[in-house]
Design a protein around this motif. Structure first.
Motif, PDB file in Angstrom:
ATOM      1  N   PRO A  16       0.807  -1.236   0.000  1.00 47.30           N
ATOM      2  CA  PRO A  16       0.000   0.000   0.000  1.00 47.30           C
ATOM      3  C   PRO A  16       0.835   1.279   0.000  1.00 47.30           C
ATOM      4  CG  PRO A  16      -0.680  -1.471   1.786  1.00 47.30           C
ATOM      5  CD  PRO A  16       0.543  -2.053   1.178  1.00 47.30           C
ATOM      6  N   MET A  17       2.114   1.194   0.368  1.00 48.76           N
ATOM      7  CA  MET A  17       2.963   2.376   0.439  1.00 48.76           C
ATOM      8  C   MET A  17       3.609   2.713  -0.899  1.00 48.76           C
ATOM      9  SD  MET A  17       4.980   1.781   3.969  1.00 48.76           S
ATOM     10  CE  MET A  17       4.149   1.464   5.498  1.00 48.76           C
ATOM     11  N   LEU A  18       3.557   1.800  -1.864  1.00 43.66           N
ATOM     12  CA  LEU A  18       4.215   1.999  -3.147  1.00 43.66           C
ATOM     13  C   LEU A  18       3.469   3.027  -3.991  1.00 43.66           C
ATOM     14  CD1 LEU A  18       5.057  -1.700  -4.066  1.00 43.66           C
ATOM     15  CD2 LEU A  18       6.542  -0.007  -3.011  1.00 43.66           C
ATOM     16  N   PRO A  19       4.205   3.779  -4.825  1.00 45.76           N
ATOM     17  CA  PRO A  19       3.539   4.745  -5.696  1.00 45.76           C
ATOM     18  C   PRO A  19       2.651   4.029  -6.715  1.00 45.76           C
ATOM     19  CG  PRO A  19       5.894   4.640  -6.168  1.00 45.76           C
ATOM     20  CD  PRO A  19       5.646   3.775  -4.986  1.00 45.76           C
ATOM     21  N   VAL A  20       1.579   4.687  -7.098  1.00 47.06           N
ATOM     22  CA  VAL A  20       0.631   4.114  -8.045  1.00 47.06           C
ATOM     23  C   VAL A  20       1.144   4.350  -9.462  1.00 47.06           C
ATOM     24  CG1 VAL A  20      -1.754   4.187  -8.868  1.00 47.06           C
ATOM     25  CG2 VAL A  20      -1.252   4.562  -6.457  1.00 47.06           C
ATOM     26  N   ALA A  21       1.235   3.285 -10.250  1.00 49.68           N
ATOM     27  CA  ALA A  21       1.653   3.397 -11.650  1.00 49.68           C
ATOM     28  C   ALA A  21       0.404   3.605 -12.497  1.00 49.68           C
ATOM     29  CB  ALA A  21       2.392   2.142 -12.080  1.00 49.68           C
ATOM     30  N   VAL A  22       0.345   4.736 -13.208  1.00 47.63           N
ATOM     31  CA  VAL A  22      -0.845   5.032 -13.990  1.00 47.63           C
ATOM     32  C   VAL A  22      -0.618   4.907 -15.483  1.00 47.63           C
ATOM     33  CG1 VAL A  22      -2.693   6.444 -13.025  1.00 47.63           C
ATOM     34  CG2 VAL A  22      -0.399   7.280 -12.916  1.00 47.63           C
ATOM     35  N   LEU A  23       0.522   5.274 -15.953  1.00 44.18           N
ATOM     36  CA  LEU A  23       0.786   5.267 -17.390  1.00 44.18           C
ATOM     37  C   LEU A  23       1.582   4.038 -17.806  1.00 44.18           C
ATOM     38  CD1 LEU A  23       1.820   9.000 -17.778  1.00 44.18           C
ATOM     39  CD2 LEU A  23      -0.399   7.990 -18.246  1.00 44.18           C
ATOM     40  N   GLY A  24       1.528   3.750 -19.087  1.00 47.51           N
ATOM     41  CA  GLY A  24       2.352   2.677 -19.634  1.00 47.51           C
ATOM     42  C   GLY A  24       1.720   1.312 -19.489  1.00 47.51           C
ATOM     43  N   ARG A  25       2.541   0.308 -19.763  1.00 48.20           N
ATOM     44  CA  ARG A  25       2.077  -1.074 -19.674  1.00 48.20           C
ATOM     45  C   ARG A  25       1.871  -1.480 -18.223  1.00 48.20           C
ATOM     46  NH1 ARG A  25       6.626  -4.053 -22.853  1.00 48.20           N
ATOM     47  NH2 ARG A  25       7.763  -2.191 -22.382  1.00 48.20           N
ATOM     48  N   PRO A  26       1.070  -2.515 -17.998  1.00 50.22           N
ATOM     49  CA  PRO A  26       0.917  -2.985 -16.615  1.00 50.22           C
ATOM     50  C   PRO A  26       2.263  -3.444 -16.063  1.00 50.22           C
ATOM     51  CG  PRO A  26      -0.508  -4.222 -18.132  1.00 50.22           C
ATOM     52  CD  PRO A  26       0.298  -3.265 -18.946  1.00 50.22           C
TER      53      PRO A  26
END
Length: 196
Positions: A16-26
């Motif tokens: 839960p502390m990790l930054p959210v990846a929004v762009l690009g491939r999964p």
């Protein structure tokens, strides 16, 4: 799970502390990539020798550098420290010590100007003029100054050139202790006792 990889409990706290990846491939599987970074840091092996079970070394290295440049690693450490302090798991009796690390022979060829390197250092902290490399009796060395609490959790870290003395860095290491509170209030900066 390999020896030294994150357990399910550790991953449940960290995810839960990790930054959210929004762009690009999964993402390829962040847990696997982070385990790859941890393996490389623990062993000191070259990135290219990363076992294939952690994914392509370029992907693992890319995540490591991206998070190094944008300050994710120090932010994660700070969040973990705040969570640990809130749970009352930090013993505020601090030990301060240092150790010398022998620099690799290729470190002698580092450019004096870090920004002129093929890949500039980056990160949230500025690179020291001497790249924390210096000459001591053991040759080309770096010195790591660390403050940790009784349960061996790091609270502050300072890296200097190998010929730097321990006593002058003592104050700087103690001033680096800054554990934020999860609620209102100023960060905790003062230990109850200090051993050097």
């Amino acid at each position: 799970m390999g020896r030294g990889d994150l357990s399910d409990g550790q991953w449940a706290v960290l995810e839960p502390m990790l930054p959210v990846a929004v762009l690009g491939r999964p993402p390829l599987g962040r847990r696997r990539l982070i385990d790859g970074i941890r393996w490389r840091v623990r062993t000191g092996a070259p990135w290219r020798d990363l076992p294939s079970e952690y994914g392509p070394w370029q992907t693992v290295y890319g995540l490591f550098r991206r998070w190094q440049r944008d300050g994710t690693w120090p932010a994660l450490l700070t969040r973990l420290q705040a969570r640990t302090d809130e749970a009352g798991l930090i013993t505020w009796e601090v030990n301060v010590d240092s150790t010398i690390c022998r620099a690799h022979q290729h470190a002698a060829g580092a450019r004096r100007d870090g920004q002129a390197q093929k890949e500039p250092p980056g990160g949230t902290r500025t690179e020291p003029e001497d790249h924390a490399l210096g000459r001591s009796r053991g040759g080309f060395t770096t010195k790591i100054h660390l403050a940790c609490e009784q349960r061996q959790r790091p609270l502050s870290l300072l890296v200097t050139a190998g010929q730097r003395g321990d006593s002058p860095q003592f104050t700087a290491v103690l001033e680096g202790i800054r554990v934020p509170r999860t609620g209102p209030g100023r960060p905790r900066v003062r230990p109850l006792r200090v051993r050097g």
